[in-house]
Design a protein around this motif. Structure first.
Motif, PDB file in Angstrom:
ATOM      1  N   VAL A 144       8.849   2.182   0.749  1.00 25.30           N
ATOM      2  CA  VAL A 144       7.796   2.985   1.483  1.00 25.30           C
ATOM      3  C   VAL A 144       6.632   3.031   0.864  1.00 25.30           C
ATOM      4  N   GLY A 145       6.131   2.113   1.982  1.00 28.65           N
ATOM      5  CA  GLY A 145       4.771   2.876   1.978  1.00 28.65           C
ATOM      6  C   GLY A 145       4.119   1.470   1.604  1.00 28.65           C
ATOM      7  N   THR A 174      11.753  -5.540  -1.285  1.00 28.76           N
ATOM      8  CA  THR A 174      11.334  -5.231   0.200  1.00 28.76           C
ATOM      9  C   THR A 174       9.978  -4.193   0.143  1.00 28.76           C
ATOM     10  N   VAL A 175       9.042  -4.197   0.671  1.00 26.55           N
ATOM     11  CA  VAL A 175       8.112  -2.698   1.367  1.00 26.55           C
ATOM     12  C   VAL A 175       8.533  -2.625   2.882  1.00 26.55           C
ATOM     13  N   VAL A 176       8.568  -1.170   3.000  1.00 24.89           N
ATOM     14  CA  VAL A 176       8.620  -0.751   4.767  1.00 24.89           C
ATOM     15  C   VAL A 176       7.271  -0.199   4.885  1.00 24.89           C
ATOM     16  N   ALA A 177       5.983  -0.578   5.913  1.00 28.26           N
ATOM     17  CA  ALA A 177       4.884   0.146   5.726  1.00 28.26           C
ATOM     18  C   ALA A 177       4.741  -0.910   6.910  1.00 28.26           C
ATOM     19  N   PRO A 178       3.718  -0.257   8.236  1.00 26.50           N
ATOM     20  CA  PRO A 178       3.092  -0.650   9.474  1.00 26.50           C
ATOM     21  C   PRO A 178       1.778  -1.663   9.392  1.00 26.50           C
ATOM     22  N   THR A 179       1.535  -1.090   7.651  1.00 28.12           N
ATOM     23  CA  THR A 179       0.380  -2.543   7.044  1.00 28.12           C
ATOM     24  C   THR A 179       0.307  -1.835   5.588  1.00 28.12           C
ATOM     25  N   GLU A 226      -0.620 -10.415   0.515  1.00 29.30           N
ATOM     26  CA  GLU A 226      -1.088 -11.234   0.173  1.00 29.30           C
ATOM     27  C   GLU A 226       0.968 -11.816  -0.756  1.00 29.30           C
ATOM     28  N   LEU A 227       1.532 -10.896  -1.159  1.00 28.73           N
ATOM     29  CA  LEU A 227       2.868 -11.274  -2.037  1.00 28.73           C
ATOM     30  C   LEU A 227       3.777 -11.662  -0.694  1.00 28.73           C
ATOM     31  N   ALA A 228       3.026 -11.445   0.592  1.00 32.76           N
ATOM     32  CA  ALA A 228       4.102 -11.023   1.504  1.00 32.76           C
ATOM     33  C   ALA A 228       4.277 -12.455   2.561  1.00 32.76           C
ATOM     34  N   ALA A 229       2.887 -12.683   2.456  1.00 32.66           N
ATOM     35  CA  ALA A 229       2.692 -14.264   2.922  1.00 32.66           C
ATOM     36  C   ALA A 229       3.292 -15.316   1.680  1.00 32.66           C
ATOM     37  N   GLN A 230       3.126 -15.165   1.002  1.00 28.89           N
ATOM     38  CA  GLN A 230       3.548 -15.477  -0.030  1.00 28.89           C
ATOM     39  C   GLN A 230       5.585 -16.050  -0.374  1.00 28.89           C
ATOM     40  N   GLY A 231       5.681 -15.208   0.323  1.00 29.13           N
ATOM     41  CA  GLY A 231       7.171 -15.177   0.687  1.00 29.13           C
ATOM     42  C   GLY A 231       7.901 -14.462  -1.483  1.00 29.13           C
ATOM     43  N   LEU A 250       8.195 -11.342  -1.539  1.00 21.02           N
ATOM     44  CA  LEU A 250       8.955  -9.817  -1.047  1.00 21.02           C
ATOM     45  C   LEU A 250       9.040  -9.998   0.320  1.00 21.02           C
ATOM     46  N   VAL A 251       9.968  -9.238   0.349  1.00 19.25           N
ATOM     47  CA  VAL A 251      10.063  -8.889   2.207  1.00 19.25           C
ATOM     48  C   VAL A 251       9.251  -7.942   3.166  1.00 19.25           C
ATOM     49  N   HIS A 252       8.453  -7.842   3.780  1.00 19.25           N
ATOM     50  CA  HIS A 252       7.517  -6.592   4.330  1.00 19.25           C
ATOM     51  C   HIS A 252       8.390  -6.273   5.928  1.00 19.25           C
TER      52      HIS A 252
END
Length: 224
Positions: free
Chosen positions: A18-19, A39-44, A51-56, A58-60
């Protein structure tokens, strides 16, 4: 001793952070390297996390933390700059039996993560129990020149020899003697000097039936 040191296998286990700041990015990178499903929970997110999220990788969840976000998690990291949110994460984690690291208040969490020097399967960690992460990192930096990449090969060879001995031999006393000899060998020097054939012969002799790691291991030079 406040903490019990442990190496935790997180491969394919869910971990929630979270963050979305720099600290979260460091935690995520190490967890992903260990095979966790992050999984990352954060507005931004900071650029590295984005970059990691865009590459799939991790889950954002692009929103603030909500109760229920920790369902199914093995570990949780509360890494926001809002103390009240971090407390809510900790409360949910404990209600679910999820271990939680409160990054900004480590002594209130269930665990802390040490500074790490990694050479293949060799892990050297330093921890101040959350008192001074900077000191932990400095200790690891001082150790880095002492443990080069050849240690990764040495540990790999020992691991393969040990696995073969344990599966092929049923004599405990014999195995203990062989392990003692293996651990006393200066494997690092042999590997570093390229004496892989000599090492292969030592392992063959000790195992009687061939504890050498095979064609992809000690008796094959690194193509690099």
């Amino acid at each position: 001793m406040r903490y019990y040191p442990i190496n935790l296998d997180v491969k394919d286990r869910v971990v929630v952070i979270v963050g979305g700041g720099a600290v979260a990015a460091r935690k995520a990178a190490r967890l992903l390297a260990a095979g966790a499903r992050v999984t990352v929970v954060a507005p931004t997110l900071v650029p590295r996390l984005a970059e990691l999220a865009a590459q799939g990788k991790l889950v954002h969840l692009p929103r603030p933390y909500l109760p229920g976000d920790l369902a199914g998690a093995l570990l949780a990291f509360a890494a926001t700059d809002a103390p009240e949110v971090n407390r809510e994460v900790a409360e949910e984690a404990r209600s679910l039996g999820v271990l939680v690291d409160l990054v900004a208040d480590p002594r209130s969490g269930d665990f802390t993560t040490p500074a790490v020097l990694s050479r293949g399967e060799l892990l050297i960690t330093a921890s101040t129990s959350g008192a001074s992460p900077g000191l932990s990192r400095r200790i690891i930096e001082e150790l880095e020149p002492l443990f080069d990449d050849e240690y990764a090969k040495s540990v790999m060879l020992l691991g393969r020899a040990r696995e073969k001995l344990l599966t092929e031999k049923g004599r405990t006393a014999y195995n203990e003697r062989v392990f003692a000899v293996l651990e006393a060998l200066d494997l690092h020097r042999l590997v570093k000097n390229g004496q892989l054939e000599a090492l292969d012969q030592i392992l063959l002799k000790l195992s009687e039936s061939g504890a050498a790691p095979g064609p992809e291991g000690a008796n094959k030079k690194d193509p690099s």
